[in-house]
Motif scaffolding. Structure first.
Motif, PDB file in Angstrom:
ATOM      1  N   SER A  21      -3.023  -4.055   2.493  1.00  0.00           N
ATOM      2  CA  SER A  21      -2.999  -2.791   1.544  1.00  0.00           C
ATOM      3  C   SER A  21      -1.853  -2.389   0.545  1.00  0.00           C
ATOM      4  O   SER A  21      -1.391  -2.767  -0.735  1.00  0.00           O
ATOM      5  N   ALA A  22      -1.003  -2.498   1.521  1.00  0.00           N
ATOM      6  CA  ALA A  22       0.111  -0.991   1.052  1.00  0.00           C
ATOM      7  C   ALA A  22       1.845  -2.067   0.859  1.00  0.00           C
ATOM      8  O   ALA A  22       2.023  -1.977  -0.206  1.00  0.00           O
ATOM      9  N   LYS A  23       1.167  -3.442   1.467  1.00  0.00           N
ATOM     10  CA  LYS A  23       2.435  -4.669   0.715  1.00  0.00           C
ATOM     11  C   LYS A  23       1.452  -5.696  -0.180  1.00  0.00           C
ATOM     12  O   LYS A  23       2.853  -4.980  -1.254  1.00  0.00           O
ATOM     13  N   GLN A  24       0.965  -4.958  -0.384  1.00  0.00           N
ATOM     14  CA  GLN A  24      -0.232  -6.207  -1.772  1.00  0.00           C
ATOM     15  C   GLN A  24       0.418  -5.061  -2.742  1.00  0.00           C
ATOM     16  O   GLN A  24       0.798  -5.772  -3.972  1.00  0.00           O
ATOM     17  N   ARG A  25      -0.058  -3.637  -2.557  1.00  0.00           N
ATOM     18  CA  ARG A  25       0.503  -2.898  -4.106  1.00  0.00           C
ATOM     19  C   ARG A  25       2.472  -3.045  -3.833  1.00  0.00           C
ATOM     20  O   ARG A  25       2.696  -2.979  -5.568  1.00  0.00           O
ATOM     21  N   GLU A  26       3.284  -3.362  -2.972  1.00  0.00           N
ATOM     22  CA  GLU A  26       4.426  -3.295  -3.219  1.00  0.00           C
ATOM     23  C   GLU A  26       4.258  -4.466  -4.074  1.00  0.00           C
ATOM     24  O   GLU A  26       5.800  -4.792  -4.644  1.00  0.00           O
ATOM     25  N   ILE A  27       3.728  -5.146  -3.755  1.00  0.00           N
ATOM     26  CA  ILE A  27       4.515  -6.625  -4.157  1.00  0.00           C
ATOM     27  C   ILE A  27       4.006  -6.854  -5.935  1.00  0.00           C
ATOM     28  O   ILE A  27       4.531  -7.208  -6.382  1.00  0.00           O
ATOM     29  N   ARG A  28       3.150  -6.544  -5.826  1.00  0.00           N
ATOM     30  CA  ARG A  28       2.416  -6.079  -7.255  1.00  0.00           C
ATOM     31  C   ARG A  28       3.339  -5.108  -7.761  1.00  0.00           C
ATOM     32  O   ARG A  28       3.745  -5.597  -9.259  1.00  0.00           O
ATOM     33  N   LEU A  29       3.608  -4.207  -7.622  1.00  0.00           N
ATOM     34  CA  LEU A  29       5.062  -2.812  -7.817  1.00  0.00           C
ATOM     35  C   LEU A  29       5.614  -3.934  -8.407  1.00  0.00           C
ATOM     36  O   LEU A  29       6.679  -3.787  -9.493  1.00  0.00           O
ATOM     37  N   ARG A  30       6.715  -4.980  -7.557  1.00  0.00           N
ATOM     38  CA  ARG A  30       8.186  -5.322  -7.934  1.00  0.00           C
ATOM     39  C   ARG A  30       7.451  -6.899  -9.204  1.00  0.00           C
ATOM     40  O   ARG A  30       8.273  -6.666  -9.835  1.00  0.00           O
ATOM     41  N   LYS A  31       6.666  -6.904  -8.486  1.00  0.00           N
ATOM     42  CA  LYS A  31       6.326  -7.812 -10.082  1.00  0.00           C
ATOM     43  C   LYS A  31       6.084  -7.048 -10.917  1.00  0.00           C
ATOM     44  O   LYS A  31       6.638  -8.045 -12.279  1.00  0.00           O
TER      45      LYS A  31
END
Length: 211
Positions: A21-31
């Motif tokens: 979940s943390a990685k997914q959030r990080e990816i979303r934030l980068r996008k």
């Protein structure tokens, strides 16, 4: 022991989803950050284009010299062939790839080089070769009276078969004054030297020289 192992396994299983979940959030934030940067860049480009357009529009809109004739749709193509221009002197159109060095010339200059200088924001003062000597002297004095920034973008030369005794030309603009004392001569210079109507205003007025 089994209970302990079971507890450890449960904790590990609970941590895995959190890590994903943390990685997914990080990816979303980068996008989201990349998307915002792209948006800011697009907005900056649009704003810059609008400002440049407004500045050019302002420079052209404030034209107020009485009697100036305007010409639109002028070609900016380069050619090494002689050009038959519709206007005499020409106000624009196909021209040499080499501009004429701005300055005072005692003899006629090549149209094709002079037109390139007009494209760079120069004003070209032409006079009939038979113009009275005192009037030619007055035109020379007028050019010398300009500040350095202005005089670097002015051409003065006689012109064979000139329709009028004196004519002033800028890119897409032309004026026939009522003699050397006409105040519109200075008004034309103030308006069109490095004027917003010239496609490449501010480019060097240095190149070919006619002797």
């Amino acid at each position: 022991m089994r209970r302990y192992r079971s507890s450890v396994a449960n904790k590990a299983s609970k941590q895995v989803p959190r890590s994903k979940s943390a990685k997914q959030r990080e990816i979303r934030l980068r996008k989201q950050r990349r998307s915002k940067i792209r948006t800011y860049l697009v907005v900056a480009v649009i704003v810059s284009a609008v400002i440049a357009g407004l500045v050019i529009a302002f420079l052209v809109e404030r034209e107020n010299v009485e009697g100036v004739v305007q010409f639109d749709g002028l070609s900016r193509d380069h050619t090494e062939e002689p050009v038959e221009y519709e206007q005499h002197p020409p106000v624009g159109g196909p021209h040499s790839a080499t501009p004429l060095t701005c300055g005072v010339y005692p003899d006629p200059v090549a149209n094709e080089h002079a037109v390139h200088s007009l494209e760079h924001g120069a004003v070209w003062i032409t006079y009939d070769p038979d113009l009275a000597e005192e009037d030619v002297t007055a035109l020379n004095a007028l050019l010398l009276s300009q500040d350095d920034a202005t005089s670097r973008y002015m051409i003065l030369s006689p012109y064979d078969d000139l329709p009028e005794p004196i004519m002033l030309t800028a890119w897409g603009r032309q004026l026939t004054p009522d003699g050397v004392a006409d105040p519109r001569i200075q008004e034309f210079i103030d308006q069109y030297v490095l004027g917003g109507q010239a496609p490449e205003t501010g480019s060097p007025c240095i190149g070919e020289t006619m002797n």
